[in-house]
Design a protein around this motif. Sequence first.
Motif, short mmCIF file in Angstrom:
data_model
loop_
_atom_site.label_atom_id
_atom_site.label_comp_id
_atom_site.label_asym_id
_atom_site.label_seq_id
_atom_site.Cartn_x
_atom_site.Cartn_y
_atom_site.Cartn_z
N GLU A 1 1.15 -14.00 1.44
CA GLU A 1 2.20 -13.99 0.69
C GLU A 1 1.65 -13.95 -0.84
OE1 GLU A 1 5.67 -17.03 -0.24
OE2 GLU A 1 4.71 -17.16 1.36
N THR A 2 2.47 -13.08 -1.63
CA THR A 2 1.76 -12.90 -2.94
C THR A 2 2.95 -13.60 -4.03
OG1 THR A 2 1.26 -10.46 -2.35
CG2 THR A 2 1.46 -11.31 -4.78
N VAL A 3 2.58 -14.52 -4.57
CA VAL A 3 3.22 -15.24 -5.32
C VAL A 3 2.85 -14.88 -6.90
CG1 VAL A 3 4.18 -17.59 -6.11
CG2 VAL A 3 3.42 -17.11 -3.81
#
Length: 189
Positions: free
Chosen positions: A96-98
């Motif tokens: 997951e890219t935050v």
Amino acid sequence: MTFHQPPPPPDHRPEGAGPFGLGTPTGPGQPTRDRRRWLTYGAVALVSLLLGVGIGTNSGSADTGEATAADTKAGPRPTATVTETAEAEPAPTVTETVTAKPKKTEKPGPATSFSGEGEYLVGEDIKAGIYKTAGAEDEFGCYWERAKDASGEFDSIVANNNLNGPGRVTLNNGEYFKTNRCQEWKRVG
């Protein structure tokens, strides 16, 4: 020790019957061939009986998975269950890219403290307000000047002073503030 069994009464046996019923009569004067035949049949029957008993005994001692008479009397046998566990497949990787949002920072606005040497535009270089200084850096004293513009003309001066000790000045937006040989100025109000 020998056991003798008396022969049955003669009126009980049909005529020509031997000890085994009707058939070839036995007794003295009979050919030995008939006796041998009976002995051969008896020996074969006895060997067959012994083989059958031997086979039956062996089949009960071998673990064939079949129940024998002794097994059924003893009750049901326990059943073993073998469970094979498959090796678990690795779980899929989830990425997951935050994106971090930058914190709101105040623009570096006008300073609230500044050096005692230089010329500053109030409202742009330094913040308007009341400033104080500890006084002169050397024996010649501290000079400050408030001016309407940066022309350096005598008539642009709004106020000025020479300090030998600590001092205060009120600066307004749009004015120019000039300071020489003073210690650091700090906003106090």
